[in-house]
Design a protein around this motif. Structure first.
Motif, PDB file in Angstrom:
ATOM      1  N   VAL A 226       0.846  -1.204   0.000  1.00 16.85           N
ATOM      2  CA  VAL A 226       0.000   0.000   0.000  1.00 16.85           C
ATOM      3  C   VAL A 226       0.874   1.243   0.000  1.00 16.85           C
ATOM      4  O   VAL A 226       2.044   1.193   0.396  1.00 16.85           O
ATOM      5  CB  VAL A 226      -0.937   0.042   1.243  1.00 16.85           C
ATOM      6  CG1 VAL A 226      -1.872  -1.155   1.271  1.00 16.85           C
ATOM      7  CG2 VAL A 226      -0.142   0.148   2.536  1.00 16.85           C
ATOM      8  N   ALA A 227       0.292   2.332  -0.466  1.00 12.34           N
ATOM      9  CA  ALA A 227       0.924   3.645  -0.321  1.00 12.34           C
ATOM     10  C   ALA A 227       0.410   4.264   0.973  1.00 12.34           C
ATOM     11  O   ALA A 227      -0.760   4.084   1.337  1.00 12.34           O
ATOM     12  CB  ALA A 227       0.560   4.532  -1.505  1.00 12.34           C
ATOM     13  N   ALA A 228       1.292   4.994   1.676  1.00 14.83           N
ATOM     14  CA  ALA A 228       0.900   5.606   2.947  1.00 14.83           C
ATOM     15  C   ALA A 228       1.636   6.922   3.129  1.00 14.83           C
ATOM     16  O   ALA A 228       2.708   7.134   2.557  1.00 14.83           O
ATOM     17  CB  ALA A 228       1.223   4.666   4.108  1.00 14.83           C
ATOM     18  N   ASN A 229       1.034   7.817   3.897  1.00 19.21           N
ATOM     19  CA  ASN A 229       1.731   9.027   4.330  1.00 19.21           C
ATOM     20  C   ASN A 229       2.516   8.702   5.593  1.00 19.21           C
ATOM     21  O   ASN A 229       1.968   8.090   6.514  1.00 19.21           O
ATOM     22  CB  ASN A 229       0.727  10.141   4.659  1.00 19.21           C
ATOM     23  CG  ASN A 229       0.229  10.832   3.403  1.00 19.21           C
ATOM     24  OD1 ASN A 229       1.023  11.167   2.525  1.00 19.21           O
ATOM     25  ND2 ASN A 229      -1.082  11.025   3.307  1.00 19.21           N
ATOM     26  N   ASP A 230       3.776   9.114   5.618  1.00 23.04           N
ATOM     27  CA  ASP A 230       4.574   8.982   6.833  1.00 23.04           C
ATOM     28  C   ASP A 230       4.589  10.344   7.500  1.00 23.04           C
ATOM     29  O   ASP A 230       5.265  11.265   7.053  1.00 23.04           O
ATOM     30  CB  ASP A 230       6.000   8.533   6.468  1.00 23.04           C
ATOM     31  CG  ASP A 230       6.906   8.427   7.696  1.00 23.04           C
ATOM     32  OD1 ASP A 230       6.459   8.784   8.808  1.00 23.04           O
ATOM     33  OD2 ASP A 230       8.062   7.991   7.533  1.00 23.04           O
TER      34      ASP A 230
END
Length: 356
Positions: free
Chosen positions: A40-44
């Motif tokens: 998945v893509a995620a904001n860090d």
């Protein structure tokens, strides 16, 4: 009843898989589904960047696969190069042993070379040149660290909108002076396999990566795989149909008498001109391709030679093609895997990102 999610964790579902990640990560969308799990893509929120998170569920069910995952984590944490994917985090498991899932965080890339090749997007000579340059630059660094990738193919070459390229999927990588009796568990996609691998030569070197890169190059030029062999024998025939029948000298590396007999029985073929295979191919590009797709590994060019080829005039600069500061230490790899040993190893790697 479901277990409550700890306060320092975020829980979400993607691709039918439940993720429980550190609270710094906020889910954006599912981006992929590989052999080992969902990505998945995620904001860090800690760094203000977007990242990719791969969850490998039940990671220790198959000990061979689990050992590959450990190998990949160790290699990625060792590598430091613009053209290899960066390992940003390994989430700390709840305990040293007894857990099942592994979460790995890496750079987020938009697409891969396979998708680009089979898209409608026009590929200019400059595009192809820049992709090839970055692949060779990354592999030069790997080889200098005593690492052979062994599974280079378009889907393992990740790209972003700026055409930056990063090599991933190092679970099959090996050193080339490690005791090599277990190199037979080679499961790389068949179409990119060098003749010495197909013909089961025990003597193979980093040159197998050059062959695979040559196959990727040809696929960029023709928007089709060059050697889509249906099985080993078909693959050998397809290679010889293009490269011509190998001379006795060029078959010296083949130790297997049955493999030699098979090749000797095939109808004799002349080498096909690359300009016939790729009529629109730039002559300088085809000259480089000719140096990479060489049947005899001893005569095949090295990565360094490829980078020095006139095709990369204007891009090649030895001062900007860094080598590894030291060889990768393969000594860890020589063990009989058990669940506990592997779980402990992943935990140790995770501790590097989570100092207590």
């Amino acid at each position: 009843m479901e277990e409550p999610v700890p306060e320092d964790k975020n829980k979400f579902s993607a691709g039918g898989t439940t993720f429980i990640v550190d609270s710094r990560y906020e889910f954006i969308k599912k981006i992929g589904h590989g052999a080992y799990g969902v990505v998945v893509a995620a904001n860090d929120h800690q760094t203000g960047t977007k990242v990719a998170i791969k969850k490998i569920p039940n990671a220790f069910e198959d000990l061979v696969d689990a050992k590959r995952i450990v190998r990949e984590i160790k290699l990625l944490s060792f590598f430091d190069h613009e053209n290899t994917i960066s390992l940003l985090d390994v989430m700390l498991p709840p305990h040293r042993t007894g857990y099942n899932d592994i979460y790995i965080v890496t750079d987020l890339m938009e697409t891969d070379l396979h998708r680009v090749i089979y898209s409608k997007q026009a590929l200019s000579n400059e595009h192809i040149q820049y992709f090839m340059y970055q692949i060779l630059r990354g592999v030069l660094y790997m080889h200098s660290a005593n690492v052979i990738h062994r599974d280079l193919k378009p889907s393992n070459l990740l790209l972003n909108k700026q055409c930056d390229l990063k090599i991933c999927d190092l679970g099959l990588a090996r050193g080339y002076d490690v005791n090599t009796e277990n190199l037979t568990e080679y499961v790389v996609t068949r179409w990119y396999r060098a003749p010495e691998v197909v013909l089961n030569s025990s003597q193979y070197t980093e040159q197998i990566d050059v062959w695979s890169i040559g196959c990727v190059f040809s696929e960029l030029l023709g928007r089709n795989p060059l050697f889509p062999g249906e099985d080993y024998l078909d693959l050998v025939q397809k290679i010889i149909a293009v490269l011509g029948s190998p001379s006795p000298e060029d078959m010296e590396f083949i130790e297997n008498p049955a493999a030699r007999r098979f090749i000797n029985k095939l109808a004799k073929k002349e080498k096909t001109k690359w300009s016939t295979v790729y009529p629109k191919g730039h002559p300088v590009a085809l000259d480089l391709l000719d140096k990479m797709l060489v049947f005899n590994p001893i005569k095949r060019w090295t990565v360094k030679q490829c980078l020095e080829h006139p095709y990369f005039n204007g891009l090649h600069n030895p001062d900007e093609e860094p080598l590894a500061s030291a060889p990768f230490d393969w000594s860890f790899d020589n063990f009989e895997p058990t669940k506990e040993i592997l779980q402990n190893m992943v935990y140790e790697e995770a501790l590097k990102f989570h100092p207590a």
